[in-house]
Scaffold this motif. Structure first.
Motif, PDB file in Angstrom:
ATOM      1  N   ALA A 151     -30.828 -87.508  23.166  1.00 61.77           N
ATOM      2  CA  ALA A 151     -31.846 -87.038  22.087  1.00 61.77           C
ATOM      3  C   ALA A 151     -31.195 -87.534  20.714  1.00 61.77           C
ATOM      4  CB  ALA A 151     -32.339 -85.720  21.921  1.00 61.77           C
ATOM      5  N   VAL A 152     -32.129 -88.186  19.822  1.00 63.55           N
ATOM      6  CA  VAL A 152     -31.283 -88.688  18.336  1.00 63.55           C
ATOM      7  C   VAL A 152     -31.960 -87.685  17.309  1.00 63.55           C
ATOM      8  CG1 VAL A 152     -31.606 -90.481  16.794  1.00 63.55           C
ATOM      9  CG2 VAL A 152     -31.706 -90.985  19.366  1.00 63.55           C
ATOM     10  N   GLY A 153     -31.049 -87.462  16.587  1.00 59.61           N
ATOM     11  CA  GLY A 153     -31.134 -86.663  15.259  1.00 59.61           C
ATOM     12  C   GLY A 153     -31.080 -87.496  14.075  1.00 59.61           C
ATOM     13  N   ARG A 154     -31.509 -86.818  12.979  1.00 57.91           N
ATOM     14  CA  ARG A 154     -31.516 -87.559  11.818  1.00 57.91           C
ATOM     15  C   ARG A 154     -31.172 -86.499  10.415  1.00 57.91           C
ATOM     16  NH1 ARG A 154     -34.795 -90.263  14.966  1.00 57.91           N
ATOM     17  NH2 ARG A 154     -34.545 -92.504  15.199  1.00 57.91           N
ATOM     18  N   GLY A 155     -30.548 -87.059   9.656  1.00 59.49           N
ATOM     19  CA  GLY A 155     -30.254 -86.058   8.279  1.00 59.49           C
ATOM     20  C   GLY A 155     -29.578 -86.646   7.142  1.00 59.49           C
ATOM     21  N   PRO A 156     -29.756 -86.209   6.055  1.00 58.74           N
ATOM     22  CA  PRO A 156     -28.924 -86.663   4.746  1.00 58.74           C
ATOM     23  C   PRO A 156     -27.321 -86.750   4.836  1.00 58.74           C
ATOM     24  CG  PRO A 156     -29.661 -84.395   4.308  1.00 58.74           C
ATOM     25  CD  PRO A 156     -30.087 -84.846   5.602  1.00 58.74           C
ATOM     26  N   ALA A 157     -26.798 -85.998   5.873  1.00 58.94           N
ATOM     27  CA  ALA A 157     -25.483 -85.960   5.799  1.00 58.94           C
ATOM     28  C   ALA A 157     -25.077 -85.878   7.289  1.00 58.94           C
ATOM     29  CB  ALA A 157     -24.740 -84.942   5.074  1.00 58.94           C
ATOM     30  N   ARG A 158     -23.677 -85.545   7.727  1.00 58.96           N
ATOM     31  CA  ARG A 158     -23.301 -85.696   8.938  1.00 58.96           C
ATOM     32  C   ARG A 158     -23.643 -84.342   9.823  1.00 58.96           C
ATOM     33  NH1 ARG A 158     -17.443 -86.760  11.445  1.00 58.96           N
ATOM     34  NH2 ARG A 158     -17.701 -85.811  13.335  1.00 58.96           N
ATOM     35  N   GLY A 159     -23.481 -83.164   8.950  1.00 61.25           N
ATOM     36  CA  GLY A 159     -23.782 -81.804   9.487  1.00 61.25           C
ATOM     37  C   GLY A 159     -25.072 -81.568   9.905  1.00 61.25           C
ATOM     38  N   PRO A 160     -26.234 -81.932   8.852  1.00 61.54           N
ATOM     39  CA  PRO A 160     -27.645 -81.673   9.357  1.00 61.54           C
ATOM     40  C   PRO A 160     -28.050 -82.600  10.320  1.00 61.54           C
ATOM     41  CG  PRO A 160     -27.432 -81.534   6.923  1.00 61.54           C
ATOM     42  CD  PRO A 160     -25.943 -82.200   7.335  1.00 61.54           C
ATOM     43  N   CYS A 161     -27.384 -83.855  10.509  1.00 61.14           N
ATOM     44  CA  CYS A 161     -27.809 -84.656  11.320  1.00 61.14           C
ATOM     45  C   CYS A 161     -27.421 -84.330  12.886  1.00 61.14           C
ATOM     46  CB  CYS A 161     -27.013 -86.087  11.203  1.00 61.14           C
ATOM     47  SG  CYS A 161     -27.409 -87.572  12.218  1.00 61.14           S
ATOM     48  N   GLU A 162     -26.093 -83.808  12.736  1.00 57.59           N
ATOM     49  CA  GLU A 162     -25.660 -83.252  14.230  1.00 57.59           C
ATOM     50  C   GLU A 162     -26.404 -82.072  14.808  1.00 57.59           C
ATOM     51  OE1 GLU A 162     -21.519 -82.565  14.175  1.00 57.59           O
ATOM     52  OE2 GLU A 162     -21.106 -84.672  14.151  1.00 57.59           O
TER      53      GLU A 162
END
Length: 334
Positions: free
Chosen positions: A41-52
């Motif tokens: 599954a793919v996640g997205r975010g403004p930075a590495r932490g929120p993305c993971e």
């Protein structure tokens, strides 16, 4: 050296340190992680932490949606068994319970395998679950539950009293549900969609449970003001949990003695406050040994003392009785 070079430049693979351009997995085509071997599954975010975090949340949604589909088969099977044995008081785990068990067990093995930062600075993360590794871990956990189930069945078969038999078989049935929940997980993550058959059939467990339940002897005797009202609440709650209560007799295996107390607890805004307290003690009638002791209190207030006591009694019925019965069942299983 790559580990000391800081974050990747936009448009590069964060996990590999190279590779210009948008990777295929960002659009849901992870060629390096085929569906036969991985859940992705793919996640997205403004930075590495929120993305993971988003990637792991997306994995949970993918997995739980599959659990919901597969577990309906299990619930249907359980319902058919329950219809054949309507007096069995063990309910099927709900879809939400199954998915909660699944998420906790399976997502422990998840990881973020790839990261990519697009030219606009947005982070993209690929979460993966290795099917083979997770399947192996689930099979080990199922084997542990099967072993514990075997122990409960042996204890039930060799127990001296119907009460002890009943509680052992009830615990075995709970373990069976838990292992079946994990077996649902296993069917989803296993590369070939395989689960492991249980060592015991539900019909056999139900037969043992019903036989012991019919012979169980638990006595209940409460004393104190409004004791008859609370005793009715307790008896109904115990019965709903599969424990038939005998009142007015000493010919029982386990006796539940209880005492009710009420005392004034001051005045608040014109209400006479009353503190209601119930003390319970479970005793093994054969040897006189105390199995457990419990205490519950509730405070209530009304303008009149009589109404305050009545409200306190209602609270004991609605809140204390279910809590105490759960503790009683746990004590009987020990």
């Amino acid at each position: 050296l790559a580990g000391c070079g800081g974050p990747p430049a936009p448009g590069r693979h964060a996990s590999s340190g190279g590779g210009q351009g948008k990777p295929a997995w960002v659009d849901g085509q992870p060629r390096r992680y085929p569906d036969m071997s991985y859940l992705t599954a793919v996640g997205r975010g403004p930075a590495r932490g929120p993305c993971e975090s988003d990637a792991r949340g997306a994995l949970a949604k993918v997995f739980n949606s599959r659990v919901s589909q597969v577990s309906r088969d299990w619930q249907g099977h359980f319902s058919r068994v329950a219809e054949a044995a309507p007096m069995v008081r063990v309910e099927a785990m709900s879809i939400s319970q199954l998915t909660r068990v699944s998420t906790d067990k399976v997502l422990k093995g998840s990881r973020v395998a790839q990261r990519w930062v697009d030219p606009q600075g947005n982070h993209h993360c690929l979460g993966v679950i290795d099917r083979e590794q997770t399947a192996r871990r689930l099979m080990e956990e199922i084997a542990r539950l099967d072993q514990e189930m075997q122990i409960q069945l042996r204890q039930g078969d060799g127990a001296a009293t119907p009460t002890a038999k009943f509680m052992a078989y009830a615990r075995a049935m709970e373990l069976m549900q838990e292992r079946q929940a994990l077996n649902v997980d296993l069917r989803i993550v296993h590369p070939e969609g395989k689960g492991t058959p249980p060592p015991h059939r539900w019909a056999a467990l139900v037969a043992k449970f019903k036989t012991s339940r019919a012979k169980i002897k638990v006595g209940l005797l409460l004393k104190g003001k409004k004791a008859d009202t609370i005793q009715t609440c307790m008896a109904e709650e115990l019965t709903s949990r599969g424990i038939e209560v005998l009142e007015g007799t000493s010919d029982v295996d386990v006796m539940i003695h209880g005492r009710l107390k009420y005392q004034k607890a001051g005045n608040i805004r014109g209400s006479v406050m009353v503190l209601a307290e119930i003390n319970l003690r479970l005793t093994d009638v054969e040897n006189g040994r105390t199995l457990a002791a419990f205490n519950e209190t509730h405070k209530a207030g009304r303008p009149e003392l009589r109404r305050s006591v009545q409200l306190a009694v209602n609270k004991l019925c609605k809140k204390a009785a279910p809590s105490l019965v759960q503790k009683i069942r746990a004590a009987l299983k020990r």
